[in-house]
Write a protein that holds these residues in place. Structure first.
Motif, PDB file in Angstrom:
ATOM      1  N   ARG A   1       0.809  -1.188  -0.181  1.00  0.00           N
ATOM      2  CA  ARG A   1      -0.055  -0.063  -0.090  1.00  0.00           C
ATOM      3  C   ARG A   1       0.819   1.313   0.143  1.00  0.00           C
ATOM      4  NH1 ARG A   1      -5.456  -1.504   3.614  1.00  0.00           N
ATOM      5  NH2 ARG A   1      -5.986  -3.199   2.305  1.00  0.00           N
ATOM      6  N   PHE A   2       2.005   1.152   0.448  1.00  0.00           N
ATOM      7  CA  PHE A   2       2.979   2.314   0.257  1.00  0.00           C
ATOM      8  C   PHE A   2       3.878   2.535  -0.929  1.00  0.00           C
ATOM      9  CE2 PHE A   2       7.183   4.295   1.713  1.00  0.00           C
ATOM     10  CZ  PHE A   2       6.700   5.286   2.044  1.00  0.00           C
ATOM     11  N   HIS A   3       3.639   1.688  -2.098  1.00  0.00           N
ATOM     12  CA  HIS A   3       4.259   1.570  -3.198  1.00  0.00           C
ATOM     13  C   HIS A   3       4.194   3.267  -4.035  1.00  0.00           C
ATOM     14  CE1 HIS A   3       0.696   0.110  -5.711  1.00  0.00           C
ATOM     15  NE2 HIS A   3       1.479   0.891  -6.379  1.00  0.00           N
ATOM     16  N   THR A   4       3.001   3.611  -3.748  1.00  0.00           N
ATOM     17  CA  THR A   4       2.694   4.870  -4.509  1.00  0.00           C
ATOM     18  C   THR A   4       3.614   6.025  -4.010  1.00  0.00           C
ATOM     19  OG1 THR A   4       0.813   5.337  -3.026  1.00  0.00           O
ATOM     20  CG2 THR A   4       0.123   3.965  -4.996  1.00  0.00           C
ATOM     21  N   ARG A   5       4.122   5.945  -3.105  1.00  0.00           N
ATOM     22  CA  ARG A   5       4.861   6.944  -2.496  1.00  0.00           C
ATOM     23  C   ARG A   5       6.363   6.738  -1.997  1.00  0.00           C
ATOM     24  NH1 ARG A   5       1.749   9.090   2.815  1.00  0.00           N
ATOM     25  NH2 ARG A   5       2.824  10.856   2.398  1.00  0.00           N
ATOM     26  N   CYS A   6       6.457   5.242  -2.299  1.00  0.00           N
ATOM     27  CA  CYS A   6       7.831   4.810  -1.717  1.00  0.00           C
ATOM     28  C   CYS A   6       9.022   5.310  -2.707  1.00  0.00           C
ATOM     29  CB  CYS A   6       7.771   3.349  -1.722  1.00  0.00           C
ATOM     30  SG  CYS A   6       9.476   2.513  -1.035  1.00  0.00           S
ATOM     31  N   PRO A   7      10.239   5.880  -2.305  1.00  0.00           N
ATOM     32  CA  PRO A   7      11.319   6.168  -3.062  1.00  0.00           C
ATOM     33  C   PRO A   7      12.064   4.968  -3.686  1.00  0.00           C
ATOM     34  CG  PRO A   7      11.522   7.340  -1.189  1.00  0.00           C
ATOM     35  CD  PRO A   7      10.469   6.257  -0.983  1.00  0.00           C
ATOM     36  N   TRP A   8      11.861   3.615  -3.107  1.00  0.00           N
ATOM     37  CA  TRP A   8      12.557   2.737  -3.402  1.00  0.00           C
ATOM     38  C   TRP A   8      11.573   1.487  -4.193  1.00  0.00           C
ATOM     39  CZ3 TRP A   8      13.774   4.950   1.513  1.00  0.00           C
ATOM     40  CH2 TRP A   8      15.199   5.639   1.267  1.00  0.00           C
ATOM     41  N   MET A   9      10.483   2.110  -4.535  1.00  0.00           N
ATOM     42  CA  MET A   9       9.447   1.174  -5.347  1.00  0.00           C
ATOM     43  C   MET A   9       9.985   0.494  -6.395  1.00  0.00           C
ATOM     44  SD  MET A   9       7.076   0.777  -8.000  1.00  0.00           S
ATOM     45  CE  MET A   9       6.788   2.429  -8.542  1.00  0.00           C
ATOM     46  N   VAL A  10       9.783  -0.851  -6.841  1.00  0.00           N
ATOM     47  CA  VAL A  10      10.129  -1.609  -8.083  1.00  0.00           C
ATOM     48  C   VAL A  10       8.990  -2.146  -8.416  1.00  0.00           C
ATOM     49  CG1 VAL A  10      12.463  -2.035  -7.265  1.00  0.00           C
ATOM     50  CG2 VAL A  10      10.642  -3.695  -6.581  1.00  0.00           C
ATOM     51  N   PRO A  11       8.600  -2.589  -9.615  1.00  0.00           N
ATOM     52  CA  PRO A  11       7.415  -3.124 -10.315  1.00  0.00           C
ATOM     53  C   PRO A  11       6.704  -4.164  -9.404  1.00  0.00           C
ATOM     54  CG  PRO A  11       9.040  -2.756 -11.911  1.00  0.00           C
ATOM     55  CD  PRO A  11       9.792  -2.670 -10.720  1.00  0.00           C
ATOM     56  N   ALA A  12       7.418  -5.127  -8.880  1.00  0.00           N
ATOM     57  CA  ALA A  12       6.938  -6.121  -8.074  1.00  0.00           C
ATOM     58  C   ALA A  12       6.092  -5.694  -6.669  1.00  0.00           C
ATOM     59  CB  ALA A  12       8.059  -7.119  -7.266  1.00  0.00           C
ATOM     60  N   CYS A  13       6.426  -4.317  -6.287  1.00  0.00           N
ATOM     61  CA  CYS A  13       5.808  -4.084  -5.399  1.00  0.00           C
ATOM     62  C   CYS A  13       4.349  -3.740  -5.571  1.00  0.00           C
ATOM     63  CB  CYS A  13       6.465  -2.363  -4.942  1.00  0.00           C
ATOM     64  SG  CYS A  13       8.256  -2.644  -4.116  1.00  0.00           S
ATOM     65  N   LYS A  14       3.941  -3.295  -6.678  1.00  0.00           N
ATOM     66  CA  LYS A  14       2.856  -3.143  -7.215  1.00  0.00           C
ATOM     67  C   LYS A  14       1.775  -4.527  -7.167  1.00  0.00           C
ATOM     68  CE  LYS A  14       3.980   0.599 -10.490  1.00  0.00           C
ATOM     69  NZ  LYS A  14       3.879   1.002 -11.837  1.00  0.00           N
ATOM     70  N   GLU A  15       2.447  -5.581  -6.796  1.00  0.00           N
ATOM     71  CA  GLU A  15       1.889  -6.756  -7.123  1.00  0.00           C
ATOM     72  C   GLU A  15       1.717  -7.770  -5.620  1.00  0.00           C
ATOM     73  OE1 GLU A  15       3.720  -8.805 -10.296  1.00  0.00           O
ATOM     74  OE2 GLU A  15       3.251  -7.257 -11.786  1.00  0.00           O
ATOM     75  N   VAL A  16       2.934  -7.524  -5.021  1.00  0.00           N
ATOM     76  CA  VAL A  16       2.871  -8.311  -3.888  1.00  0.00           C
ATOM     77  C   VAL A  16       2.697  -7.516  -2.574  1.00  0.00           C
ATOM     78  CG1 VAL A  16       4.328  -9.778  -2.480  1.00  0.00           C
ATOM     79  CG2 VAL A  16       5.046  -9.664  -5.079  1.00  0.00           C
ATOM     80  N   ASP A  17       1.727  -8.119  -1.745  1.00  0.00           N
ATOM     81  CA  ASP A  17       1.348  -7.536  -0.637  1.00  0.00           C
ATOM     82  C   ASP A  17       2.150  -8.144   0.484  1.00  0.00           C
ATOM     83  OD1 ASP A  17       0.143  -6.390   1.791  1.00  0.00           O
ATOM     84  OD2 ASP A  17      -1.690  -7.446   1.605  1.00  0.00           O
ATOM     85  N   PRO A  18       3.163  -7.352   0.823  1.00  0.00           N
ATOM     86  CA  PRO A  18       4.125  -7.990   1.879  1.00  0.00           C
ATOM     87  C   PRO A  18       3.679  -8.440   3.287  1.00  0.00           C
ATOM     88  CG  PRO A  18       4.654  -5.607   1.697  1.00  0.00           C
ATOM     89  CD  PRO A  18       3.576  -6.021   0.743  1.00  0.00           C
ATOM     90  N   PRO A  19       3.978  -9.472   3.807  1.00  0.00           N
ATOM     91  CA  PRO A  19       3.705  -9.835   5.198  1.00  0.00           C
ATOM     92  C   PRO A  19       4.541  -9.272   6.140  1.00  0.00           C
ATOM     93  CG  PRO A  19       4.826 -11.688   4.108  1.00  0.00           C
ATOM     94  CD  PRO A  19       4.736 -10.761   2.915  1.00  0.00           C
ATOM     95  N   LEU A  20       4.194  -9.019   7.494  1.00  0.00           N
ATOM     96  CA  LEU A  20       5.106  -8.660   8.628  1.00  0.00           C
ATOM     97  C   LEU A  20       6.069  -9.782   8.536  1.00  0.00           C
ATOM     98  CD1 LEU A  20       5.282  -5.864   9.880  1.00  0.00           C
ATOM     99  CD2 LEU A  20       4.046  -6.942  11.752  1.00  0.00           C
ATOM    100  N   VAL A  21       7.435  -9.454   8.506  1.00  0.00           N
ATOM    101  CA  VAL A  21       8.327 -10.557   8.786  1.00  0.00           C
ATOM    102  C   VAL A  21       9.724 -10.213   9.699  1.00  0.00           C
ATOM    103  CG1 VAL A  21      10.296 -11.910   7.453  1.00  0.00           C
ATOM    104  CG2 VAL A  21       7.948 -11.435   6.365  1.00  0.00           C
ATOM    105  N   GLU A  22      10.125 -11.039  10.388  1.00  0.00           N
ATOM    106  CA  GLU A  22      11.161 -10.701  11.350  1.00  0.00           C
ATOM    107  C   GLU A  22      12.500 -10.471  10.753  1.00  0.00           C
ATOM    108  OE1 GLU A  22      12.684 -11.858  15.924  1.00  0.00           O
ATOM    109  OE2 GLU A  22      11.635 -13.618  14.662  1.00  0.00           O
ATOM    110  N   ILE A  23      12.926  -9.150  10.382  1.00  0.00           N
ATOM    111  CA  ILE A  23      14.153  -9.114   9.705  1.00  0.00           C
ATOM    112  C   ILE A  23      15.330  -9.274  10.685  1.00  0.00           C
ATOM    113  CG2 ILE A  23      15.432  -7.402   8.317  1.00  0.00           C
ATOM    114  CD1 ILE A  23      12.793  -8.459   7.056  1.00  0.00           C
ATOM    115  N   MET A  24      15.320  -8.591  11.871  1.00  0.00           N
ATOM    116  CA  MET A  24      16.334  -8.714  12.849  1.00  0.00           C
ATOM    117  C   MET A  24      15.653  -9.288  14.020  1.00  0.00           C
ATOM    118  SD  MET A  24      18.343  -5.262  12.519  1.00  0.00           S
ATOM    119  CE  MET A  24      19.453  -4.790  10.941  1.00  0.00           C
ATOM    120  N   PRO A  25      16.305  -9.579  15.092  1.00  0.00           N
ATOM    121  CA  PRO A  25      15.790 -10.253  16.280  1.00  0.00           C
ATOM    122  C   PRO A  25      14.916  -9.168  16.915  1.00  0.00           C
ATOM    123  CG  PRO A  25      18.174 -10.681  16.367  1.00  0.00           C
ATOM    124  CD  PRO A  25      17.959  -9.936  15.087  1.00  0.00           C
ATOM    125  N   SER A  26      13.494  -9.600  17.133  1.00  0.00           N
ATOM    126  CA  SER A  26      12.416  -8.911  17.485  1.00  0.00           C
ATOM    127  C   SER A  26      11.960  -7.392  16.810  1.00  0.00           C
ATOM    128  CB  SER A  26      12.692  -8.441  19.053  1.00  0.00           C
ATOM    129  OG  SER A  26      12.767  -9.561  19.560  1.00  0.00           O
TER     130      SER A  26
END
Length: 341
Positions: free
Chosen positions: A297-322
């Motif tokens: 939902r943020f892809h319309t304003r995101c400076p780092w947007m790529v075409p795949a951002c328009k298609e994939v709804d990203p889940p909340l994922v643990e990137i670093m501990p907690s």
């Protein structure tokens, strides 16, 4: 880690605005239902004794989420588990028994206080509702609560309009404490107050938390207040959580582009640092929750947007501990989007 006091699973709050626009009704066009997806599939845990800050731009669904936890607004779907009981699906009689343990501090202190009731009547209302105390014991409890929040018991026969905004919010806090709750939703509790009074109210809430082992969901758009009060912070954008982390980690090392932009907007009281740091300015407006963009939902304003951002709804994922984030461009192997092209 200990079991959470409150667990939210796929919580949704949708509002049906009816079919079609005004132009559709005039021209006889098709009446497609318009659904506001104020909260759209949120998962979150809150632990005993912590303050979880919830931050985001105005209109992102923060207050709706807080009210839905207490069923002041009925959820459309999902679960709200408080000590194992699903508040979202309890009958009103069963919910009434649990409400003693869940209270709320409202954004506008004057609007939340009945102007026809004295302070004594307002603060004692939960005691009457839950049949906890009556008579002299109830009056003694009211006096104790007023002293606890820094008000003289002599004011108990006054009406809300006779107090300042900060005093009115103290009355609201006393009312929230009356039934000895475990969990309090504080919905922008300082936004309508002067800066000096804001600090007093935050310090009061912190003291009460230490003394009574309270758990807070602290909702605010003020990142300075969130940083001061919160143990963990959840960032919301257009009805979804996009980042959750310890407060220190989130402010020192934000991962999501949206979080980076929010933090960059907070002024730093050091002229040298403030002059040299780079502000991230988001282009465009927040999309309508009636018709959110597909994918992220943020892809319309995101400076780092790529075409795949328009298609994939990203889940909340643990990137670093907690430290959780919702972005397809970052991962445990590549946590920093700034380093990517």
């Amino acid at each position: 880690m200990t079991q959470p006091l409150l667990s939210v699973r796929e919580l949704k709050v949708h509002f049906n605005l009816g079919g079609g626009t005004a132009w559709d009704r005039i021209t006889g066009g098709s009446a497609v239902p318009r659904i506001v997806r104020a909260v759209d599939g949120v998962n979150l845990d809150v632990y005993q004794g912590e303050t979880l800050g919830l931050v985001g731009e105005s209109g992102c669904g923060k207050s709706t989420f807080g009210r839905a936890l207490l069923r002041l607004i009925e959820p459309t779907g999902g679960e709200v588990l408080f000590r194992g009981k699903d508040l979202a699906h309890l009958s009103y009689r069963q919910l009434r028994k649990e409400r003693q343990h869940l209270q709320m501090i409202f954004q506008d202190p004057y609007a939340s206080l009945n102007p026809r009731m004295t302070v004594r009547e307002i603060v004692s209302e939960p005691l009457n509702t839950f049949r906890l105390l009556k008579g002299a014991a109830r009056d003694e409890r009211v006096r104790e609560l007023m002293e606890t929040v820094g008000l003289s018991p002599r004011f108990s026969r006054r009406y809300p309009h006779e107090f300042s905004g900060g005093q009115q919010q103290r009355i609201g806090i006393a009312r929230a404490l009356a039934a000895s709750p475990d969990f309090i939703v504080a919905d922008e509790p300082i936004s309508s107050l002067d800066v000096s009074i804001q600090a007093q109210i935050m310090n009061l809430m912190e003291r009460l938390q230490r003394e009574r082992n309270l758990t807070y969901l602290f909702i605010s758009h003020d990142l300075r207040a969130i940083r001061h009060t919160s143990d963990r912070v959840a960032v919301m954008y257009l009805g979804k959580l996009v980042e959750v982390a310890d407060a220190k980690a989130l402010y020192n090392e934000p991962l999501m582009p949206y979080t980076k932009a929010l933090i960059s907007a907070v002024p730093i009281p050091d002229p040298k640092i403030e002059m040299t740091r780079k502000r991230i300015v988001l282009e465009g407006d927040v999309p309508s929750p009636i018709n959110p963009p597909p994918g992220c939902r943020f892809h319309t304003r995101c400076p780092w947007m790529v075409p795949a951002c328009k298609e994939v709804d990203p889940p909340l994922v643990e990137i670093m501990p907690s430290h959780f984030a919702a972005c397809i461009r970052i991962s445990p192997e590549q946590p920093y989007i700034d380093n990517q092209k």
